[in-house]
Motif scaffolding. Structure first.
Motif, short mmCIF file in Angstrom:
data_model
loop_
_atom_site.label_atom_id
_atom_site.label_comp_id
_atom_site.label_asym_id
_atom_site.label_seq_id
_atom_site.Cartn_x
_atom_site.Cartn_y
_atom_site.Cartn_z
N ALA A 1 47.06 60.35 79.16
CA ALA A 1 47.52 61.20 80.26
C ALA A 1 46.37 61.68 81.13
CB ALA A 1 48.31 62.38 79.71
N ASN A 2 45.19 61.95 80.53
CA ASN A 2 44.05 62.43 81.31
C ASN A 2 43.43 61.34 82.16
OD1 ASN A 2 44.27 65.03 80.22
ND2 ASN A 2 43.03 64.48 78.43
N SER A 3 43.71 60.08 81.86
CA SER A 3 43.13 58.97 82.62
C SER A 3 43.97 58.59 83.83
CB SER A 3 42.96 57.74 81.71
OG SER A 3 42.12 58.04 80.61
N VAL A 4 45.18 59.10 83.92
CA VAL A 4 46.05 58.79 85.06
C VAL A 4 45.66 59.74 86.20
CG1 VAL A 4 48.42 58.67 85.88
CG2 VAL A 4 47.89 58.02 83.55
N ARG A 5 44.78 59.27 87.07
CA ARG A 5 44.28 60.09 88.18
C ARG A 5 44.03 59.20 89.39
NH1 ARG A 5 40.35 59.75 84.21
NH2 ARG A 5 38.49 58.56 84.81
N LYS A 6 43.79 59.83 90.50
CA LYS A 6 43.58 59.12 91.76
C LYS A 6 42.37 58.20 91.66
CE LYS A 6 42.84 59.93 96.70
NZ LYS A 6 42.68 60.95 97.77
N GLY A 7 42.53 56.96 92.18
CA GLY A 7 41.46 55.97 92.17
C GLY A 7 41.47 55.06 90.97
N GLN A 8 42.23 55.39 89.92
CA GLN A 8 42.28 54.57 88.71
C GLN A 8 43.15 53.33 88.97
OE1 GLN A 8 41.19 53.14 85.72
NE2 GLN A 8 40.96 55.29 85.10
N ARG A 9 42.67 52.19 88.52
CA ARG A 9 43.44 50.95 88.67
C ARG A 9 44.43 50.85 87.52
NH1 ARG A 9 41.20 47.13 92.29
NH2 ARG A 9 42.21 45.44 91.15
N LEU A 10 45.62 50.38 87.86
CA LEU A 10 46.75 50.37 86.92
C LEU A 10 47.41 49.00 86.99
CD1 LEU A 10 48.04 52.80 85.25
CD2 LEU A 10 49.79 52.82 87.02
N CYS A 11 47.66 48.41 85.84
CA CYS A 11 48.37 47.14 85.79
C CYS A 11 49.77 47.39 85.25
CB CYS A 11 47.64 46.13 84.91
SG CYS A 11 48.45 44.50 84.84
N ILE A 12 50.78 47.04 86.04
CA ILE A 12 52.17 47.22 85.65
C ILE A 12 52.68 45.90 85.07
CG2 ILE A 12 54.47 47.91 86.42
CD1 ILE A 12 53.14 49.35 88.76
N HIS A 13 53.03 45.91 83.78
CA HIS A 13 53.40 44.68 83.10
C HIS A 13 54.89 44.38 83.18
CE1 HIS A 13 49.39 44.27 81.30
NE2 HIS A 13 49.43 45.59 81.16
N GLY A 14 55.72 45.38 83.44
CA GLY A 14 57.15 45.14 83.54
C GLY A 14 57.96 46.25 82.93
N LEU A 15 59.23 46.00 82.76
CA LEU A 15 60.16 46.99 82.24
C LEU A 15 60.07 47.05 80.71
CD1 LEU A 15 62.38 48.91 83.35
CD2 LEU A 15 64.03 47.11 82.84
N ALA A 16 60.01 48.28 80.19
CA ALA A 16 59.92 48.45 78.74
C ALA A 16 61.24 48.09 78.08
CB ALA A 16 59.55 49.90 78.41
N SER A 17 61.15 47.51 76.89
CA SER A 17 62.34 47.12 76.14
C SER A 17 62.14 47.52 74.67
CB SER A 17 62.57 45.61 76.24
OG SER A 17 63.70 45.22 75.50
N PRO A 18 63.16 48.16 74.06
CA PRO A 18 64.46 48.54 74.60
C PRO A 18 64.34 49.77 75.51
CG PRO A 18 64.25 49.31 72.34
CD PRO A 18 63.03 48.50 72.62
N PRO A 19 65.38 50.07 76.29
CA PRO A 19 65.28 51.15 77.28
C PRO A 19 65.52 52.55 76.72
CG PRO A 19 67.40 50.07 77.49
CD PRO A 19 66.65 49.31 76.42
N TRP A 20 65.76 52.69 75.43
CA TRP A 20 66.08 54.01 74.88
C TRP A 20 64.90 54.60 74.13
CZ3 TRP A 20 65.79 54.23 69.53
CH2 TRP A 20 65.90 53.02 68.86
N ARG A 21 64.88 55.94 74.09
CA ARG A 21 63.86 56.71 73.38
C ARG A 21 64.56 57.75 72.51
NH1 ARG A 21 62.30 53.26 75.85
NH2 ARG A 21 60.43 52.93 77.12
N VAL A 22 63.83 58.29 71.54
CA VAL A 22 64.35 59.35 70.69
C VAL A 22 63.45 60.57 70.85
CG1 VAL A 22 64.82 60.10 68.34
CG2 VAL A 22 65.45 57.80 69.05
N LEU A 23 64.05 61.69 71.16
CA LEU A 23 63.32 62.94 71.26
C LEU A 23 63.20 63.54 69.86
CD1 LEU A 23 62.10 64.95 73.31
CD2 LEU A 23 64.32 66.08 73.36
N ALA A 24 61.97 63.83 69.44
CA ALA A 24 61.72 64.30 68.07
C ALA A 24 60.84 65.53 68.10
CB ALA A 24 61.05 63.19 67.24
N SER A 25 61.03 66.39 67.09
CA SER A 25 60.19 67.58 66.93
C SER A 25 59.71 67.63 65.49
CB SER A 25 60.99 68.84 67.28
OG SER A 25 62.14 68.95 66.47
N SER A 26 58.48 68.14 65.31
CA SER A 26 57.89 68.21 63.97
C SER A 26 58.44 69.39 63.20
CB SER A 26 56.36 68.32 64.08
OG SER A 26 56.01 69.57 64.67
N LYS A 27 58.40 69.30 61.89
CA LYS A 27 58.86 70.36 61.00
C LYS A 27 57.77 70.63 59.98
CE LYS A 27 63.11 70.63 59.71
NZ LYS A 27 63.56 71.71 60.61
#
Length: 638
Positions: A277-303
């Motif tokens: 996250a700290n490397s995503v800044r103005k001037g940084q080169r980024l390569c977009i490889h495509g759409l992530a698969s599968p399209p779902w995520r799970v929201l999790a919290s630690s215990k």
């Protein structure tokens, strides 16, 4: 090409010649221009290059040259226009024919009358275009052979040359539509559908253009007082840099991989705490490889820690998970976890005092009591009000396979109000290792798990360090797989909906490895963004647990209950005031494993069907406690 106004450029432009590259020139009207349309401000400066990709006709202003009156016409206007050859009118047809002959103009010609003419065949409306084909003698009279053409008929009329007008000569040719008439620049026109005998058409266009470093297509009105020069021949090869949003890259669907450079990062607090996250800044080169698969995520919290941490786990996570018993704080939570066809058993983790006199079947529970959840139901309080309840069966301490059918029928049925607050833990024995996809497919969320094997593709998998995780909810959202030019060996996933970077296409550097590098499948979230996700519609459907009913005499009941407990706990109380059922348990000490639970525990029934009685917290040597048996039972259960 000499500089011209935008209006003149738009009127002379042929659609087939697009696109055209223009350079903004300084001139009489212009040193720099700023205009705003629909809230979008555009600035044109001297020397700017713009690529015009489309020209649209917005409207046409119709002007009466005699009075200066104007009227706006929609581009879909259906009236027909005829051009006038000049401002002069003729009193009779003979004068019109003589003027045409003197100019050596060949017949046929077009003309119109400014008043209605009545003939034997029909009535000719005023300002109706007529074609004069020839002059001949008809019924002994020198007449003009005219043709009247309308949408419904074509009629031949023979009008005597002595017919009075006034008449106006029209440009040769059939009447024109609005779009055809616009090609006759600066000519006087006439239209039967408009109230003026002569008029001038002034079109207004909208030019759609691309400019350097502007993300959207610029809309420029042709009325803007700017002089431009067509430099397509010398500058048509120039590539116009057009910024893109990640959401636009996602919408157009490729081509991938796409090498870009970050121009702008959205303002606001961060949403990810992952190392990238700290490397995503103005001037940084980024390569977009495509759409992530599968399209779902799970929201999790630690215990298991004082301060929980929150994660978004990709559906491609390859770690192995083992289910943990779920914990429930209310009867409503237990009912929410009950699924059709899936038996649910829970164990009480603390003493819970019931009030059977208030709600029939609402008995007290002791720590270690096992309950099998039957379902929901309705009960009536002592005051007669209906209340939602959870129906359960109290199980014996025998193993499930040792219980006979008769014993199962004799099991005590108890009820718990949905608002009832107590500590319960799920009774389960499942040592199987699941993948994230299998776990979410077979069991409802939320679900308690423990990561027993980390994701091999993610060496720094943070989920293995927690004693437990709570999988909150499954979120379906498109992500883009990207990698940083500074760290090409690892890629990660960005949601354009929540992190919409502004990028510009860049030339791909040589030597970049083919394919997509390993993708980080776990991203840590900030607290603020976690609670933002909890506000999504998927979570808004979760209703809060019900509140206990309000009672007017609550203070009196508390006072009475306190007096009763004081009487029961007094060592001088007579034997007949004690509860009829007194379980007899051996005195033993509380092991350290039970620390963090309740400070004071009541007696646990040693025989099936007996109800626990509240013990006195003043007697630390109460000989009716059996903590070691309870703890041993918990170890077997968990």
């Amino acid at each position: 090409m000499e500089p011209v106004s935008l209006q003149d450029f738009a009127r002379a432009l042929e659609p087939a010649s697009l696109p055209r590259v223009l350079r903004v020139c300084s001139g009489v009207y212009f040193q720099g221009s700023v205009y705003e349309i629909c809230g979008n401000e555009c600035c044109l400066s001297t020397g700017d290059l713009i690529k015009v990709t489309q020209v649209r006709l917005q409207k046409v202003v119709c002007e009466n040259p005699s009075t200066g009156q104007t009227r706006e016409l929609d581009p879909s206007f259906k009236g027909l226009f005829s051009p006038l050859t000049g401002p002069q009118s003729y009193g009779t047809l003979e004068e019109l024919y003589a003027a045409v002959t003197q100019r050596s103009k060949q017949l046929p010609i077009w003309f119109m009358a400014t008043r209605r003419m009545h003939t034997k065949a029909l009535v000719v409306p005023e300002e109706q275009p007529l074609m004069l084909e020839s002059v001949e003698v008809y019924l002994g009279t020198c007449s003009a052979r005219c043709v009247l053409g309308t949408d419904t008929q074509v009629a031949v009329l023979r009008l005597p040359l002595s017919t009075e007008g006034p008449f106006w000569e029209l440009e040769t040719g059939a009447p024109r539509t609005l779009l055809q008439a616009l090609a006759l620049r600066d000519l006087l026109l006439t239209c039967p559908a408009l109230p003026w005998r002569s008029l001038v058409l002034r079109p207004q266009y909208e030019l759609l253009a691309i400019m350097h470093m502007r993300r959207t297509v610029v809309s420029i009105p042709s009325t803007l007082e700017v002089d431009v020069e067509d430099v397509t021949a010398s500058s048509g090869h120039i590539h116009f840099i057009q910024p893109l949003l990640l959401s636009e890259v996602l919408a157009r669907g490729g081509p991938f991989p796409l090498t870009t450079e970050i121009l702008e990062v959205p303002d606001g607090p961060p949403i990810f705490l992952s190392p990238w996250a700290n490397s995503v800044r103005k001037g940084q080169r980024l390569c977009i490889h495509g759409l992530a698969s599968p399209p779902w995520r799970v929201l999790a919290s630690s215990k298991g820690r004082k301060v929980p941490r929150y994660f978004l786990v990709s559906g491609a996570y390859r770690g192995k998970l083992r289910r943990r018993p779920r914990e429930f704080s209310t009867a409503y939570d237990i009912l929410s976890a009950l699924q059709p066809g899936r038996p649910l058993r829970v164990v009480a983790m603390q003493d819970c005092e019931g009030d059977e006199a208030e709600i029939p079947g609402f008995t007290s529970l002791a720590m270690g009591d096992r309950l099998e959840v039957v379902g929901s139901g309705q009960a009536h309080e002592a005051q007669g009000r209906g209340i939602d309840i959870l129906v359960c069966r109290r199980l014996s301490e025998q193993a499930e396979e040792e219980e006979s059918e008769e014993e199962a029928e004799d099991q005590e049925q108890i009820v718990l109000p949905l608002y009832f607050s107590g500590g319960f833990v799920e009774e389960m024995s499942d040592s199987r290792r699941y993948s994230l996809a299998d776990l979410t497919a077979q069991f409802p969320l939320p679900c308690e798990v423990k990561v027993v094997a980390k994701d091999a593709s993610h060496p720094a998998d943070p989920l293995t360090s927690f004693p437990g995780l709570r999988l909150e909810e499954k979120i379906t959202e498109p992500f883009l797989v990207v990698s940083l030019d500074s760290e090409p060996g690892m890629s990660f996933e960005i949601p354009p909906r929540w992190l919409d970077l502004t990028v510009v296409e860049a030339e791909e550097q040589p030597g970049r490895p083919a394919g997509s590098p390993p993708t980080a499948t776990v991203d840590e979230l900030t607290d603020a963004f976690y609670y933002h996700l909890r506000k999504l519609p998927a979570f808004e459907s979760q209703s809060p647990p019900p509140r206990p009913p309000k009672r007017q005499d609550l203070s009196g009941q508390k006072k009475q209950s306190s007096q009763e407990r004081s009487t029961k706990s007094s060592p001088q109380a007579p034997a007949e005031q004690r509860p009829a059922l007194q379980p007899k348990l051996r005195p033993k000490t509380l092991p350290a494993v039970t620390e963090g639970r309740s400070d004071t525990y009541s007696k646990i029934s040693a025989k099936k069907g007996q109800k626990p009685a509240k013990s006195s917290p003043l007697d630390p040597y109460d000989d009716e406690h059996d903590y070691e048996e309870v703890v041993e039972h918990f170890r077997k259960t968990l």
